[in-house]
Design an enzyme around this catalytic site. Structure first.
Site, mmCIF file in Angstrom:
data_model
loop_
_atom_site.group_PDB
_atom_site.id
_atom_site.type_symbol
_atom_site.label_atom_id
_atom_site.label_comp_id
_atom_site.label_asym_id
_atom_site.label_seq_id
_atom_site.Cartn_x
_atom_site.Cartn_y
_atom_site.Cartn_z
ATOM 1 N N ASP A 127 0.851 -1.186 0.000
ATOM 2 C CA ASP A 127 0.000 0.000 0.000
ATOM 3 C C ASP A 127 0.891 1.242 0.000
ATOM 4 O OD1 ASP A 127 -3.071 0.788 0.731
ATOM 5 O OD2 ASP A 127 -1.670 2.195 1.655
ATOM 6 N N GLU A 173 -4.982 2.597 -3.663
ATOM 7 C CA GLU A 173 -3.519 2.658 -3.703
ATOM 8 C C GLU A 173 -2.883 1.343 -3.259
ATOM 9 O OE1 GLU A 173 -4.721 4.721 0.244
ATOM 10 O OE2 GLU A 173 -5.565 4.335 -1.741
#
EC number: 2.7.7.65
Length: 339
Positions: A214, A257
């Site tokens: 992430d 993301e």
């Protein structure tokens, strides 16, 4: 026309295809059968070469890889687009049909007006109609003819618009099948492809590790530089992941993301080493903001790495990886967990 030799060959291929599909944990669907029949038949050497590479890397054929090979080498363009095209064309045809019905109804009404008008005009001599009465009949004809002309023009305009819309749909639908497997922003396989591939590998009982990563402080980057710059970062990291993946390791955009890397035949130790090399590579990235021209560095990501264990499901494996990822976040980010 099928010859005796063709029949014998197809029978021999059938006997090879089904056991091969079972061996590689491939669902028995018409699409998969067509793919594997072509593979066994060795009709497309490039397909066989790519399939052999997939089997070497994964030990089986993940659903996303199989679907991609089918679309690339076997499916016709019309087949690829047909389902969505049919749905959209049905809507267009419904609109056109409605317009045609209205126009035909108007035409029928106009025919009745013409009949009545001619009958009225035939009475000019019989009933000594006045000039004003004759002009009333003519005015009615002119008015109704304008209405039918408007209705016909409306139908023609709709038909022209529908033709343009169908042309546009044909251009867009060429991407439909790709969009079903790939994320449009990053160009990586998408969440749907990830779920199918990971599920297959888990239930095949093969050794496999999962890396979840992430982007750190992504919201702050978006807030400071804008969402377009955030998109640039996602594309840059996706490109970096693609360049680093080898030996069957495959990258996916999991959502937002967050990214996922499936590492078949890799132990936790090897997968963690690979994740560490990815982390170091990402922290060296510099992305240039296209609007301001400013180059932004210090882009980092946090990682969680797990190896499938006995009894793992798709949900439990992802859950363990995500847990380690957020542990990495809590420990200061830009690190791989477990240590």
């Amino acid at each position: 026309m099928m010859t005796t030799e063709d029949f014998k060959k197809s029978t021999a291929n059938l006997k090879k295809v089904v056991p091969l599909m079972m061996k590689h944990h491939v669902a028995a669907t018409p699409v998969n059968y067509a793919l594997w029949y072509t593979y066994v038949d060795q009709a497309i050497p490039q397909l066989n070469a790519e399939m052999d590479s997939v089997l070497k890397n994964f030990g089986l054929c993940p659903p996303a890889s199989g679907e991609h090979l089918y679309q690339q080498y076997i499916a016709t363009k019309a087949e690829t687009n047909i389902n969505q095209l049919r749905a959209n064309v049905e809507v267009l045809l419904g609109e056109i049909s409605s317009s045609m019905s209205d126009t035909l109804s108007d035409t029928s009404s106009f025919a009745n007006v013409i009949d009545k008008s001619f009958k009225d005009l035939e009475r000019v001599e019989q009933d000594n109609l006045s000039i004003e009465e004759v002009m009333t009949v003519i005015r009615r004809l002119v008015s109704d003819s304008k209405d039918i002309r408007h209705s016909t023009n409306f139908l023609n305009n709709q038909l022209n618009a529908a033709t343009l819309e169908i042309s546009r749909l044909k251009e867009q639908l060429a991407k439909v099948q790709k969009d079903a497997l790939f994320d449009s922003l990053s160009g990586l396989y998408n969440r749907r492809a990830f779920d199918g591939d990971m599920f297959t590998l888990i239930h095949a009982g093969q050794q496999v590790s999962l890396i979840m990563l992430d982007i750190d402080h992504f919201k702050a980057l978006n807030d400071n530089y804008g969402h377009l710059f955030g998109d640039q970062i996602i594309r840059a990291i996706a490109k970096r992941l693609q360049s680093l993946c080898r030996d069957g390791v495959t990258a996916y955009r999991y959502g937002g993301e967050e990214f996922a890397l499936i590492a078949p035949h890799k132990s936790l130790r090897i997968a963690r080493q690979f994740a560490e090399s990815v982390r170091r590579s990402i922290e060296k990235l510099t992305v240039k903001d296209r609007r301001s021209g400013q180059s932004v560095g210090s882009i980092t990501a946090s990682f969680g790495v797990v190896e499938k264990i006995e009894g793992d499901s798709l949900e439990s494996l992802i859950g363990r990886a995500d847990g380690l990822l957020y542990e990495a976040k809590n420990l200061g980010r830009n690190r791989v967990m477990p240590l």
